[in-house]
Design a protein around this motif. Structure first.
Motif, PDB file in Angstrom:
ATOM      1  N   LEU A 287     -47.513 -75.131 -37.447  1.00 56.05           N
ATOM      2  CA  LEU A 287     -48.002 -73.928 -38.114  1.00 56.05           C
ATOM      3  C   LEU A 287     -48.090 -72.753 -37.135  1.00 56.05           C
ATOM      4  N   GLY A 288     -48.412 -73.048 -35.871  1.00 55.80           N
ATOM      5  CA  GLY A 288     -48.425 -71.984 -34.871  1.00 55.80           C
ATOM      6  C   GLY A 288     -47.053 -71.377 -34.668  1.00 55.80           C
ATOM      7  N   ARG A 289     -46.028 -72.231 -34.711  1.00 58.48           N
ATOM      8  CA  ARG A 289     -44.660 -71.729 -34.566  1.00 58.48           C
ATOM      9  C   ARG A 289     -44.263 -70.884 -35.780  1.00 58.48           C
ATOM     10  N   LEU A 290     -44.734 -71.294 -36.964  1.00 54.77           N
ATOM     11  CA  LEU A 290     -44.466 -70.491 -38.162  1.00 54.77           C
ATOM     12  C   LEU A 290     -45.142 -69.127 -38.055  1.00 54.77           C
ATOM     13  N   LEU A 291     -46.340 -69.095 -37.484  1.00 59.32           N
ATOM     14  CA  LEU A 291     -47.005 -67.812 -37.279  1.00 59.32           C
ATOM     15  C   LEU A 291     -46.156 -66.891 -36.404  1.00 59.32           C
ATOM     16  N   ASP A 292     -45.575 -67.453 -35.343  1.00 60.33           N
ATOM     17  CA  ASP A 292     -44.729 -66.652 -34.454  1.00 60.33           C
ATOM     18  C   ASP A 292     -43.486 -66.136 -35.167  1.00 60.33           C
ATOM     19  N   ARG A 293     -42.903 -66.956 -36.035  1.00 62.92           N
ATOM     20  CA  ARG A 293     -41.611 -66.624 -36.640  1.00 62.92           C
ATOM     21  C   ARG A 293     -41.742 -65.858 -37.957  1.00 62.92           C
ATOM     22  N   LEU A 294     -42.740 -66.233 -38.768  1.00 62.36           N
ATOM     23  CA  LEU A 294     -42.834 -65.684 -40.122  1.00 62.36           C
ATOM     24  C   LEU A 294     -43.973 -64.698 -40.314  1.00 62.36           C
ATOM     25  N   GLY A 295     -44.935 -64.707 -39.422  1.00 63.38           N
ATOM     26  CA  GLY A 295     -46.101 -63.860 -39.607  1.00 63.38           C
ATOM     27  C   GLY A 295     -47.193 -64.578 -40.376  1.00 63.38           C
ATOM     28  N   LEU A 296     -48.341 -63.920 -40.486  1.00 61.71           N
ATOM     29  CA  LEU A 296     -49.527 -64.562 -41.045  1.00 61.71           C
ATOM     30  C   LEU A 296     -49.397 -64.847 -42.533  1.00 61.71           C
ATOM     31  N   ARG A 297     -49.018 -63.861 -43.321  1.00 60.29           N
ATOM     32  CA  ARG A 297     -49.055 -64.022 -44.780  1.00 60.29           C
ATOM     33  C   ARG A 297     -48.106 -65.106 -45.270  1.00 60.29           C
ATOM     34  N   ARG A 298     -46.888 -65.121 -44.777  1.00 61.30           N
ATOM     35  CA  ARG A 298     -45.942 -66.134 -45.245  1.00 61.30           C
ATOM     36  C   ARG A 298     -46.327 -67.527 -44.768  1.00 61.30           C
ATOM     37  N   THR A 299     -46.956 -67.609 -43.586  1.00 59.24           N
ATOM     38  CA  THR A 299     -47.391 -68.910 -43.083  1.00 59.24           C
ATOM     39  C   THR A 299     -48.517 -69.481 -43.934  1.00 59.24           C
ATOM     40  N   LEU A 300     -49.407 -68.617 -44.416  1.00 60.82           N
ATOM     41  CA  LEU A 300     -50.561 -69.090 -45.182  1.00 60.82           C
ATOM     42  C   LEU A 300     -50.241 -69.429 -46.631  1.00 60.82           C
ATOM     43  N   LEU A 301     -49.070 -69.072 -47.109  1.00 61.53           N
ATOM     44  CA  LEU A 301     -48.752 -69.307 -48.519  1.00 61.53           C
ATOM     45  C   LEU A 301     -48.800 -70.792 -48.887  1.00 61.53           C
ATOM     46  N   LEU A 302     -48.198 -71.653 -48.047  1.00 62.23           N
ATOM     47  CA  LEU A 302     -48.182 -73.077 -48.360  1.00 62.23           C
ATOM     48  C   LEU A 302     -49.580 -73.696 -48.298  1.00 62.23           C
ATOM     49  N   PRO A 303     -50.364 -73.456 -47.224  1.00 61.19           N
ATOM     50  CA  PRO A 303     -51.738 -73.983 -47.237  1.00 61.19           C
ATOM     51  C   PRO A 303     -52.552 -73.502 -48.434  1.00 61.19           C
ATOM     52  N   LEU A 304     -52.424 -72.227 -48.785  1.00 63.03           N
ATOM     53  CA  LEU A 304     -53.209 -71.702 -49.907  1.00 63.03           C
ATOM     54  C   LEU A 304     -52.744 -72.265 -51.243  1.00 63.03           C
ATOM     55  N   ALA A 305     -51.530 -72.769 -51.293  1.00 66.07           N
ATOM     56  CA  ALA A 305     -51.046 -73.393 -52.523  1.00 66.07           C
ATOM     57  C   ALA A 305     -51.498 -74.843 -52.639  1.00 66.07           C
ATOM     58  N   VAL A 306     -51.596 -75.540 -51.500  1.00 60.45           N
ATOM     59  CA  VAL A 306     -51.861 -76.989 -51.523  1.00 60.45           C
ATOM     60  C   VAL A 306     -53.339 -77.317 -51.354  1.00 60.45           C
ATOM     61  N   LEU A 307     -54.032 -76.623 -50.453  1.00 61.45           N
ATOM     62  CA  LEU A 307     -55.414 -76.980 -50.135  1.00 61.45           C
ATOM     63  C   LEU A 307     -56.352 -76.928 -51.345  1.00 61.45           C
ATOM     64  N   PRO A 308     -56.269 -75.906 -52.209  1.00 60.28           N
ATOM     65  CA  PRO A 308     -57.175 -75.916 -53.375  1.00 60.28           C
ATOM     66  C   PRO A 308     -56.988 -77.153 -54.247  1.00 60.28           C
ATOM     67  N   ILE A 309     -55.751 -77.610 -54.400  1.00 65.02           N
ATOM     68  CA  ILE A 309     -55.488 -78.798 -55.219  1.00 65.02           C
ATOM     69  C   ILE A 309     -56.028 -80.046 -54.529  1.00 65.02           C
ATOM     70  N   ALA A 310     -55.714 -80.198 -53.230  1.00 65.89           N
ATOM     71  CA  ALA A 310     -56.125 -81.405 -52.496  1.00 65.89           C
ATOM     72  C   ALA A 310     -57.640 -81.545 -52.453  1.00 65.89           C
ATOM     73  N   TRP A 311     -58.341 -80.459 -52.118  1.00 71.70           N
ATOM     74  CA  TRP A 311     -59.792 -80.562 -51.970  1.00 71.70           C
ATOM     75  C   TRP A 311     -60.529 -80.522 -53.303  1.00 71.70           C
ATOM     76  N   SER A 312     -59.856 -80.126 -54.374  1.00 74.63           N
ATOM     77  CA  SER A 312     -60.478 -80.202 -55.697  1.00 74.63           C
ATOM     78  C   SER A 312     -60.430 -81.622 -56.253  1.00 74.63           C
ATOM     79  N   ILE A 313     -59.474 -82.402 -55.796  1.00 75.39           N
ATOM     80  CA  ILE A 313     -59.321 -83.785 -56.273  1.00 75.39           C
ATOM     81  C   ILE A 313     -60.050 -84.776 -55.360  1.00 75.39           C
ATOM     82  N   ALA A 314     -60.005 -84.548 -54.030  1.00 77.33           N
ATOM     83  CA  ALA A 314     -60.505 -85.514 -53.044  1.00 77.33           C
ATOM     84  C   ALA A 314     -61.934 -85.993 -53.279  1.00 77.33           C
ATOM     85  N   PRO A 315     -62.881 -85.119 -53.660  1.00 81.52           N
ATOM     86  CA  PRO A 315     -64.264 -85.603 -53.802  1.00 81.52           C
ATOM     87  C   PRO A 315     -64.476 -86.590 -54.948  1.00 81.52           C
ATOM     88  N   TRP A 316     -63.495 -86.732 -55.846  1.00 75.17           N
ATOM     89  CA  TRP A 316     -63.720 -87.501 -57.072  1.00 75.17           C
ATOM     90  C   TRP A 316     -62.879 -88.774 -57.147  1.00 75.17           C
TER      91      TRP A 316
END
Length: 414
Positions: free
Chosen positions: A69-98
């Protein structure tokens, strides 16, 4: 020594915003660690060993993802790097507690692989926003906020689990981190000094040398590798002290004082970071690692809870400064166009140090008592510090030999 530097840093809008935002990005990490442990041994009715496995899986996943992810920050910048985490993390952590234990393991691994690289982002913004003379103070300010997050996080985790239950507490604390990541995406601070991002096969060092054979980046050299080894060792020392403190309080029959003793340790680290950043001249990583290793070994000679707490406070004084010194030296020796990737490796060294240190220190404690963790961790710190010092000394000697009489080469990064 001047604390005015911190006031000057706080006046910079980008620094002020990223420090506050970074605190909210990091609090979910220690808070979730407590909640997940309580969740696994409580509602899921599993053992502490199985709870530890969840933490290990998360640590390994984060160690793998940090450089990527650090390499993606260098190559793509902040916004494009965060797109995948922001797409996956809400789903993963909404399901994990249950879900049950095995699905929880899988979801934690996925979340770890896509954890928002908050440490790299905050530090890159800080370094981009300040002048060369403020770099160490900026990294020290970040270390102070990190210590605050790791002091507040477990308290929030315990309170949340007590009042809302572990499932809801885990959901809410992770969504706090996701919300902070969304704010970061909207804020979109610059993370470099404005250099264009380069394709991975075109990354060059400050001297303009291309990538080396076997695919190694040009920034990889013995000095940087040893600094990463020093970071790994410092992290191993910290986890050894952590486990050793628990064992010591049990041996002294003062388990009820454990929280207070740990808070004093963290306070020492916070004060150390505050003073280190205010110094006009900063000791090198090797020196800080020697001090950390020596005071860690010294703690093994405590004879009661009071002497133990005093010695642990003294050792804590060198925790955050050692990591700050290593990070400042590493980032100073590489071009800013690869800083995200290098900081990712720095984060991986910290994570792997904890992952390796926990079972190793546990073995030493089982073998010779609570003192084993402190002797093992401190001894390794002294050995790595000696290796860093010898290597940097050898690297500087040829350069000095080639200079005209009367001239001195610039001091190495360490």
């Amino acid at each position: 020594m001047s604390f005015q530097t911190y006031a000057d840093l706080w006046r910079l809008p980008d620094v002020r915003r990223i420090l506050v935002l970074g605190l909210f990005l990091r609090i979910p990490m220690p808070a979730s660690a407590v909640i997940v442990t309580l969740h696994v041994v409580g509602p899921l009715d599993r053992s502490y060993a199985e709870a530890g496995l969840v933490s290990t899986v998360l640590a390994i996943a984060m160690a793998i993802s940090a450089p990527w992810l650090g390499r993606l920050l260098d190559r793509l910048g902040l916004r494009r790097t965060l797109l995948l985490p922001l797409a996956v993390l809400p789903i993963a952590w909404s399901i994990a507690p249950w879900v049950g234990y095995l699905p929880l393991l899988a979801l934690v691994a996925i979340a770890g692989l896509l954890t928002v690289p908050s440490f790299s982002i905050v530090r890159q913004v800080m370094l981009r926003s300040v002048g060369p003379g403020q770099r160490t103070a900026a990294l020290s300010a970040d270390a102070i906020m990190t210590e605050l997050g790791f002091m507040v996080g477990p308290v929030i985790g315990v309170l949340g689990a007590s009042y809302f239950g572990t499932s809801w507490a885990l959901l809410l604390i992770q969504w706090l981190g996701i919300a902070a990541a969304v704010v970061l995406w909207l804020f979109n601070p610059m993370i470099t000094e404005g250099e264009p991002t380069l394709p991975s096969d075109a990354v060059r060092s400050d001297a303009g040398s291309p990538r080396r054979r076997f695919g190694l980046p040009s920034w990889v050299n013995p000095g940087v590798v040893l600094l990463l080894a020093g970071t790994f060792t410092a992290s191993l020392i910290l986890i050894a002290e952590d486990l050793g403190t628990v064992a010591a309080m049990r041996d002294f029959d003062r388990t009820a004082l454990l929280g207070l003793v740990m808070a004093m340790w963290a306070l020492g680290s916070l004060l150390g970071a505050l003073i280190y950043g205010a110094l006009n001249s900063h000791p090198s990583t090797a020196v800080m690692l020697v001090l950390l290793g020596a005071t860690t070994v010294l703690t093994a000679f405590a004879w009661d809870p009071i002497s133990f707490t005093v010695l642990l406070l003294l050792s804590g004084f060198f925790c955050a400064p050692t990591l700050t010194a290593a990070l400042e030296a590493i980032t100073s020796s590489v071009p800013s166009t690869v800083r995200g990737e290098v900081m990712g490796w720095h984060g991986s060294a910290i994570t792997l140090g904890s992952a390796v240190g926990a079972p190793t220190a546990g073995f030493a404690i089982d073998l010779i008592g609570w003192q084993g963790g402190f002797v093992l961790g401190g001894g390794l710190g002294l050995l790595i510090a000696a290796a860093i010092w010898l290597t940097t000394r050898r690297m500087s000697t040829p350069a000095e030999a080639s200079l005209p009489p009367g001239e001195k080469s610039p001091a190495p990064a360490e």
